[in-house]
Scaffold this active site. Sequence first.
Site, PDB file in Angstrom:
ATOM      1  CG  HIS A 138      -8.406  12.211  -7.944  1.00 51.64           C
ATOM      2  ND1 HIS A 138      -8.315  11.125  -7.110  1.00 51.64           N
ATOM      3  CD2 HIS A 138      -9.106  13.154  -7.256  1.00 51.64           C
ATOM      4  CE1 HIS A 138      -8.948  11.373  -5.976  1.00 51.64           C
ATOM      5  NE2 HIS A 138      -9.442  12.612  -6.040  1.00 51.64           N
ATOM      6  CD  GLU A 180      -4.383   4.374  -1.442  1.00 54.59           C
ATOM      7  OE1 GLU A 180      -4.471   4.839  -0.304  1.00 54.59           O
ATOM      8  OE2 GLU A 180      -5.297   4.471  -2.291  1.00 54.59           O
ATOM      9  CG  ASN A 212      -5.253  10.823  -5.469  1.00 50.89           C
ATOM     10  OD1 ASN A 212      -4.718  10.896  -6.571  1.00 50.89           O
ATOM     11  ND2 ASN A 212      -5.737   9.703  -4.964  1.00 50.89           N
ATOM     12  CG  ASP A 234      -5.604   8.161 -12.118  1.00 51.82           C
ATOM     13  OD1 ASP A 234      -5.779   7.688 -10.973  1.00 51.82           O
ATOM     14  OD2 ASP A 234      -6.529   8.585 -12.842  1.00 51.82           O
ATOM     15  CG  ASP A 276      -1.999   1.067   1.119  1.00 50.97           C
ATOM     16  OD1 ASP A 276      -3.044   0.755   0.514  1.00 50.97           O
ATOM     17  OD2 ASP A 276      -1.784   2.189   1.610  1.00 50.97           O
TER      18      ASP A 276
END
Length: 349
Positions: free
Chosen positions: A216, A246, A211, A220, A203
């Site tokens: 965002h 994530e 973000n 990405d 993670d």
Amino acid sequence: MGEEQRHYLEAELYRRIAADEEIFDFIQSGSLDGLWYWDLESPDNEWMNAKFWQLLGYDPAEKAHKASEWQALIHPDDLKTMTENFHAHLADPSHPYDQVVRYRHRDGSTVWVRCRGIAIRDANGKPTRMLGAHNDLTELKQTELKLREQAQDMLALQKELRQLASRDDLTGLANRRAFRERLNWQLGNSRRRGEAVSLVSIDLDRFKEINDELGHPEGDRVLRLVAATLAGTVRESDLLARVGGEEFVVVLSGAGRSGAVIAAERFRAMVAELSYKGRTITASCGVATASGESMEGDLEACGASLIERSDRALYMAKRKGRNCVVHVDAPSTGALARAFKPGDNESRV
């Protein structure tokens, strides 16, 4: 078969054919796509009726009644098959001279023809002539080929759809569905082989900040960067998947606790070397291993237990300060947790 053994209408037809050429002409033009009569004592002499040459796009007047004429137009592989059947039929009348062959039409296209024949023998059984017939199967074969191509296209489409259903749109990695299927399969395979299976949950740390601060779309891009980095690190026998925002997982085949922790530390270190727009990227890793008693019973339950323990190990890694690896042993060993900080050597623990 003697005339007395034939049905009276069949016998009558034979007599009429012998007496009236028009009846024979009707039979050969109405029920066949070519008729041939071959002199086996002078093998290059072969009468081919007009309909055969018209089938191949030629004016019959252009063609001599020679075996070499049609042999120049037949596919070489099919000529080989015909020749083998021809000699087998001459040696043994019970061996059928019957095959589907390809001819080259005058316009270059392929004409599929069923070619059948029977040897006519003298009083001593020696083949002296051969009578044969052709039937045009081109339309049937073209339909068959088209259906085969459509079936292949359908299989390819089904395969593509299965791949799409098992892939994460953003990263191209396996998705959660594919991960669960592979995990259950790996557990069953490893149980049969007596091998361990380990699961690494990865993670990204403080990803929400990326973000929130960069947006965002930038987040990405970070996820794709991490995915590509991990994909270049895992073994071909392992499975890397993205199972959440994530969060990534790696199914490690044949890996016990020691090997899994080493692999997880490698994943963590590879991510820690990344940076994006001046930001260092780190990840926490939770590791769990299934072997021995922990792999007994239902595979679904075994997989669920492995996922739960790797998630718990990941949670502990977050609490221990992030950017580290934590392994949780199987319940039968007391569910002990071991944390490995950057630079630790697993063998020292």
